[in-house]
Write a protein that holds these residues in place. Structure first.
Motif, PDB file in Angstrom:
ATOM      1  N   ARG A 290       4.237   1.770   5.773  1.00 54.39           N
ATOM      2  CA  ARG A 290       3.418   2.577   4.624  1.00 54.39           C
ATOM      3  C   ARG A 290       2.919   3.688   5.137  1.00 54.39           C
ATOM      4  NH1 ARG A 290      -0.084  -2.256   1.791  1.00 54.39           N
ATOM      5  NH2 ARG A 290      -1.300  -0.545   1.006  1.00 54.39           N
ATOM      6  N   VAL A 291       2.909   4.617   4.316  1.00 57.08           N
ATOM      7  CA  VAL A 291       2.257   5.801   4.879  1.00 57.08           C
ATOM      8  C   VAL A 291       0.677   5.964   4.351  1.00 57.08           C
ATOM      9  CG1 VAL A 291       3.062   7.172   2.633  1.00 57.08           C
ATOM     10  CG2 VAL A 291       2.539   8.694   4.575  1.00 57.08           C
ATOM     11  N   ASP A 292       0.401   5.399   3.250  1.00 59.10           N
ATOM     12  CA  ASP A 292      -1.020   5.369   2.646  1.00 59.10           C
ATOM     13  C   ASP A 292      -2.153   4.852   3.717  1.00 59.10           C
ATOM     14  OD1 ASP A 292       0.020   2.879   2.254  1.00 59.10           O
ATOM     15  OD2 ASP A 292      -1.460   2.316   0.707  1.00 59.10           O
ATOM     16  N   THR A 293      -1.687   3.814   4.489  1.00 54.43           N
ATOM     17  CA  THR A 293      -2.617   3.489   5.677  1.00 54.43           C
ATOM     18  C   THR A 293      -2.017   3.997   6.962  1.00 54.43           C
ATOM     19  OG1 THR A 293      -1.252   1.568   5.632  1.00 54.43           O
ATOM     20  CG2 THR A 293      -2.896   1.171   4.302  1.00 54.43           C
TER      21      THR A 293
ATOM     22  N   HIS B  13       8.404  -0.750  -5.279  1.00 50.39           N
ATOM     23  CA  HIS B  13       8.738  -0.774  -3.886  1.00 50.39           C
ATOM     24  C   HIS B  13       7.390  -0.352  -3.218  1.00 50.39           C
ATOM     25  CE1 HIS B  13       8.826   3.573  -3.793  1.00 50.39           C
ATOM     26  NE2 HIS B  13       9.664   3.574  -5.113  1.00 50.39           N
ATOM     27  N   ASP B  14       6.076  -0.208  -3.899  1.00 44.73           N
ATOM     28  CA  ASP B  14       4.784   0.206  -3.257  1.00 44.73           C
ATOM     29  C   ASP B  14       3.877  -0.862  -3.336  1.00 44.73           C
ATOM     30  OD1 ASP B  14       2.702   1.758  -2.786  1.00 44.73           O
ATOM     31  OD2 ASP B  14       2.780   3.239  -3.892  1.00 44.73           O
ATOM     32  N   LEU B  15       3.784  -1.572  -1.946  1.00 44.44           N
ATOM     33  CA  LEU B  15       2.862  -2.370  -1.816  1.00 44.44           C
ATOM     34  C   LEU B  15       1.513  -1.988  -2.312  1.00 44.44           C
ATOM     35  CD1 LEU B  15       3.865  -3.551   1.678  1.00 44.44           C
ATOM     36  CD2 LEU B  15       4.096  -5.156  -0.317  1.00 44.44           C
ATOM     37  N   ALA B  16       0.977  -0.924  -2.265  1.00 43.67           N
ATOM     38  CA  ALA B  16      -0.462  -0.539  -2.744  1.00 43.67           C
ATOM     39  C   ALA B  16      -0.590  -0.834  -4.174  1.00 43.67           C
ATOM     40  CB  ALA B  16      -0.599   0.894  -2.523  1.00 43.67           C
TER      41      ALA B  16
ATOM     42  N   GLU C 202      -2.953  -3.819  -6.086  1.00 41.80           N
ATOM     43  CA  GLU C 202      -3.775  -3.351  -7.085  1.00 41.80           C
ATOM     44  C   GLU C 202      -3.941  -4.266  -8.283  1.00 41.80           C
ATOM     45  OE1 GLU C 202      -3.867   0.648  -8.070  1.00 41.80           O
ATOM     46  OE2 GLU C 202      -5.886   0.824  -7.400  1.00 41.80           O
TER      47      GLU C 202
ATOM     48  N   LYS D  23      -2.031   5.541 -12.473  1.00 37.86           N
ATOM     49  CA  LYS D  23      -3.295   4.981 -12.162  1.00 37.86           C
ATOM     50  C   LYS D  23      -3.755   4.464 -13.862  1.00 37.86           C
ATOM     51  CE  LYS D  23      -7.058   3.817  -9.803  1.00 37.86           C
ATOM     52  NZ  LYS D  23      -7.185   3.261  -8.335  1.00 37.86           N
TER      53      LYS D  23
ATOM     54  N   LEU E  94       7.718  -3.781   6.132  1.00 33.60           N
ATOM     55  CA  LEU E  94       7.593  -3.029   5.097  1.00 33.60           C
ATOM     56  C   LEU E  94       6.102  -2.428   5.168  1.00 33.60           C
ATOM     57  CD1 LEU E  94       8.940  -4.957   1.761  1.00 33.60           C
ATOM     58  CD2 LEU E  94       9.767  -2.878   2.826  1.00 33.60           C
TER      59      LEU E  94
END
Ligand SMILES: Nc1ncnc2c1ncn2[C@@H]1O[C@H](COP(=O)(O)OP(=O)(O)OP(=O)(O)O)[C@@H](O)[C@H]1O
Ligand SMILES: Nc1ncnc2c1ncn2[C@@H]1O[C@H](COP(=O)(O)OP(=O)(O)O)[C@@H](O)[C@H]1O
Ligand code: SF4
Ligand SMILES: [Mg+2]
Ligand SMILES: [Mg+2]
Lengths: 346, 277
Positions: free
Chosen positions: A277-280, A232-235, A239, A210, A273
């Motif tokens: 995602r696991v975050d959502t 590789h992280d869409l989140a 941001e 962050k 992809l």
């Protein structure tokens, strides 16, 4: 921070917008020269980046993201690869087959680089000072004292506390987050117009990630830099970035603004992809993982390279060549059935 | 708290009781794990989150019997695993019950062993099978982890990071353990490989009743997979409880920081950097 070596005043005039994109990669083809012939690794990539714009590049491991970065840095030959076709237009000059004499004026000067493994990027046997002074004097000869002063200022720009002390330390003495800040400081030394950051936070804790992402986005705004951020992280890309290019098996699959590409994609791979995602994801519900693995280089399937894993794939997708990018709605997409994809999935 | 199971709950499968691990001596001594009370019930999925250096791996090593705690105890099914203080060693007759998957799949697989050989070796060691029987069982375990027989013939460097990590899990499953301790198993693999691994782990937990202790710095992953979580900071467990509760109503400021650090959970514009005046 507005005075130091990177102050906006220093750069007045350099940032004038002439309406041209800063970087335009067109139909780029890259291959490794092997004893048995050429092994294609990028075929074909397209990317357009405006001044001060931030573009994210996503794709599974092995899709060619790092090789794309190396193409933009002119370091392909160090890795046994070269450009086989297409253009890399930077400031209206084609660098695709530029000789080292041209690249050495661009690399580290107009284009800064934060490589994927920053542990490898910093030399463990020389201290931070030597490394920073080298980065600073690479393009602007000056006394060691002046360079040192500038090094301290640069470390302060990336919010390193006790910058003078840190200069005397070696990279193994620094935490992952500090090491990454030093790498960014070195990349900023020549006030680049473009910063290429290859997975700058993958090895870091979420809290440090962050901080580094906050730092990169602020510096970008303050310095008017453009940014290529590989992840590789869409989140992470959501941001930081304005636009997004999706890569798979060496090809650009989709490009557009971040919000449309993520939430109303026009390519089944982009949607896959996002769905994985696991975050959502909802707790306890199986994740919609993409079945199988991406193809390795040298064994790309014929037709659309995604068909063996694509839920929409049919015989037409298997025939012919990898589809080229075309406009559908606001997107550039390489799927022949892009029109079948609705106007968003959430 | 550590003894709440005594009053009604089943006996924990694995438990660290007032465990402290001290590194260094004299003035330099510090507790990498400080008076930790951590337990996992049979079949339960429990998370441990915290930043790098917070003591997660040290706690895992203690729970899996790789090192004894400096103070305190580790109990497996109610019995101390390290025996008498003189002979502080986890007896082999019990060791199969607790298996671990390490953070770095590169260094945990032998580069000169094919994927199936790595698994067959563990199968021989723990199930006493030999030759073709060991290979058949290895291939079965690998297939359950989504590794095809062709991929099983490969050496580790020919496999992707996600595949290597799934080979490591297959090997850890060879002794048919009761609990799997996974130390940041997805931190070196991409998002879609991560989704595959998480699906397989949660399937093992739900369908085979395997207990899982899932260690990560990413509370987002822990939220998805576990029902109970411990938050560690510099060796201390600073918060614990039901994962959904901890995620939605964190009580400790450090837990709140971890949640806000998950990409998308708070805007970068509102983030203040720690060294800014
Ligand atoms: N010297 C080489 N010879 C042959 N193949 C190579 C060489 N270097 C890299 N490759 C292959 O080229 C492909 C693209 O590599 P690249 O590093 O660009 O992927 P990436 O998208 O950056 O992946 P990651 O997310 O893992 O960083 C991979 O399949 C890789 O194995
Ligand atoms: N063998 C060791 N000797 C001395 N210090 C150690 C050793 N192993 C770990 N540490 C230290 O203990 C602390 C906790 O480490 P670790 O358990 O690896 O944390 P985490 O897994 O949460 O990153 C860190 O400060 C680390 O440097
Ligand atoms: S072209 Fe066919 S296989 Fe390729 S992404 Fe589109 S639908 Fe899928
Ligand atoms: Mg890469
Ligand atoms: Mg660790």
């Amino acid at each position: 921070m507005q005075s130091g070596p990177l102050s906006l005043e220093n750069r007045a005039g350099e940032l004038q917008d002439n309406g041209q994109p800063l970087l335009q990669i067109r139909d780029l083809k890259v291959g490794f020269a092997k004893s048995h012939g050429i092994l294609p690794v990028i075929n074909t990539a397209n990317l357009t980046l405006g001044r001060r714009e931030a573009i994210g590049v996503v794709g599974e491991s092995g899709s060619g993201k790092t090789m794309l970065c190396r193409s933009v840095l002119g370091t392909l030959d160090r890795h046994g690869a070269r450009v086989l076709g297409g253009q890399i237009m930077f400031e209206a000059h084609d660098l695709a087959n530029a000789p080292e004499s041209v690249w050495s004026k661009v690399r580290g000067k107009q284009i800064g680089y934060v490589p994927q493994s920053s542990l490898a990027g910093l030399n463990p046997v020389i201290n931070v000072k030597t490394q920073m002074v080298e980065a600073i004097t690479a393009a602007r000869p000056m006394s060691v004292q002046d360079a040192e002063k500038e090094a301290v200022e640069l470390l302060e720009v990336v919010r390193i506390p006790r910058a003078k002390d840190v200069l005397r330390e070696y990279s193994y003495q620094l935490s992952g987050g500090m090491r990454q800040r030093v790498m960014i400081a070195a990349a900023l030394a020549q006030k680049p117009k473009l910063l290429v950051a290859d997975e700058p936070t993958t090895a870091l804790d979420v809290t440090v990630q962050k901080e580094i992402l906050t730092l990169i986005s602020r510096l970008r705004r303050e310095l008017g830099m453009a940014l290529i951020l590989v992840s590789h992280d869409l989140a992470v890309i959501e941001e930081v970035c304005d636009s997004l290019m999706v890569m798979y098996a060496g090809a650009s699959f989709e490009a557009g603004s971040v919000s449309v590409t993520v939430h109303a994609p026009r390519h089944p791979y982009t949607k896959a992809l996002h769905d994985s995602r696991v975050d959502t994801a909802e707790r306890g519900k199986p994740l919609e993982a993409i079945a199988g693995e991406p193809p390795t280089i040298g064994s790309w399937p014929s037709g659309c390279r995604f068909w063996p894993r694509c839920p929409l794939g049919d015989d037409k997708c298997r025939a012919g060549d990898q589809p080229t990018l075309r406009h559908v709605a606001q997107q550039l997409t390489a799927c022949i059935y892009a029109e079948r994809m609705g106007d968003g999935h959430d | 708290m550590p003894n709440e199971w005594v009053t009604g709950m089943t006996e924990p499968l694995l438990e660290a009781r007032a465990a402290t691990v001290t590194y260094g001596y004299g003035g330099a001594a510090f507790n990498a794990v400080n008076d930790a009370n951590v337990y996992v019930q049979p079949g339960e999925a429990v998370g441990v989150v915290g930043e790098s250096g917070s003591g997660k791996t040290t706690l895992a090593r203690v729970l899996v019997g790789l090192q004894p705690p400096t103070k305190g105890n580790v109990l497996l099914e109610g019995k101390p695993i390290f025996g008498a203080t003189a002979q502080r060693k986890f007896p082999r007759s019990e060791r199969w019950k607790v298996q671990m998957v390490f953070q770095d799949p590169y260094s945990s697989l032998n580069p000169r062993q094919r994927a199936w050989e790595a698994v067959a070796e563990a199968v021989s060691a723990w199930q006493g099978l030999r030759g073709n029987q060991a290979k058949t069982e290895a291939l079965r375990l690998l297939r359950s982890m989504g590794i095809s027989p062709e991929q099983a013939e490969q050496f580790p460097h020919r496999l992707s990071g996600g595949q290597r990590q799934r080979v490591s899990v297959a090997r850890a499953l060879a002794p048919k353990p009761k609990i799997l301790i996974a130390d940041e198993p997805t931190s070196s693999i991409d998002q879609s490989a991560q989704a595959q691994l998480l699906n397989l782990l949660s399937q093992l937990q739900r369908e085979s009743g395997l207990a899982i202790l899932f260690i990560s710095h990413d509370l987002g992953l822990v939220r998805y997979l576990t029902s109970r979580v411990y938050v560690m900071k510099r060796g201390d467990v600073v918060e614990q409880g039901d994962t959904v509760r901890v995620f939605n109503k964190p009580e400790n400021p450090y837990t709140r920081l971890l949640i806000n650090s998950i990409p998308g959970h708070s805007s970068l514009a509102e983030t203040t950097l720690p060294y800014e005046s």
